[in-house]
Design a protein around this motif. Sequence first.
Motif, PDB file in Angstrom:
ATOM      1  N   LEU A   7       0.853  -1.185   0.000  1.00  0.00           N
ATOM      2  CA  LEU A   7       0.000   0.000   0.000  1.00  0.00           C
ATOM      3  C   LEU A   7       0.884   1.229   0.000  1.00  0.00           C
ATOM      4  O   LEU A   7       1.959   1.230   0.598  1.00  0.00           O
ATOM      5  N   THR A   9       1.002   5.840  -0.303  1.00  0.00           N
ATOM      6  CA  THR A   9       0.361   7.150  -0.297  1.00  0.00           C
ATOM      7  C   THR A   9       1.395   8.186  -0.693  1.00  0.00           C
ATOM      8  O   THR A   9       2.590   8.022  -0.415  1.00  0.00           O
ATOM      9  N   GLU A  27      -2.653   2.948  10.201  1.00  0.00           N
ATOM     10  CA  GLU A  27      -3.886   2.377   9.646  1.00  0.00           C
ATOM     11  C   GLU A  27      -3.590   1.144   8.790  1.00  0.00           C
ATOM     12  O   GLU A  27      -4.339   0.167   8.821  1.00  0.00           O
ATOM     13  N   THR A  28      -2.488   1.184   8.049  1.00  0.00           N
ATOM     14  CA  THR A  28      -2.111   0.047   7.218  1.00  0.00           C
ATOM     15  C   THR A  28      -1.747  -1.155   8.086  1.00  0.00           C
ATOM     16  O   THR A  28      -2.210  -2.281   7.834  1.00  0.00           O
ATOM     17  N   TRP A  32      -3.630  -4.829   8.397  1.00  0.00           N
ATOM     18  CA  TRP A  32      -2.921  -6.095   8.199  1.00  0.00           C
ATOM     19  C   TRP A  32      -2.894  -6.941   9.473  1.00  0.00           C
ATOM     20  O   TRP A  32      -2.244  -7.974   9.511  1.00  0.00           O
TER      21      TRP A  32
END
Length: 130
Positions: A7, A9, A27-28, A32
Amino acid sequence: MDISSGLETHCPRERRSVPRARRFADETLTGWGLAGWGRTGDVLLCVSELVTNAVVHGVPPGRQLLVFLRWDGRLLRVEIHDSGGGEPRATDGDTCAEGGRGLLLVTLLSDKWGVRQRELGKAVWCDFAL
């Protein structure tokens, strides 16, 4: 998850990108299933330090940086991509200086870190094994 996927950003070249990148990483990791992992705090601190370095030293004006996280069930890799030149180096850090200890912290907290040159700029990465 395959280590080749992850992921990412994009963040602008501004100090507000440091907490933004940290939130993205938190948040990632939570997504996970790694929120309770004993090294989560280390990962988040390394994200903060690497993004700070990119904002201060690596990203030319008008450009962005990329925060990229990969997890394969055994290894978590954090990569911060910027379009600036140079190769970051860890120093011993002057204990009286305001800065200069970011890569020293990354060295101490991660299992391994390095720099990969790209066509435009570089990616500074660090690994955390489960």
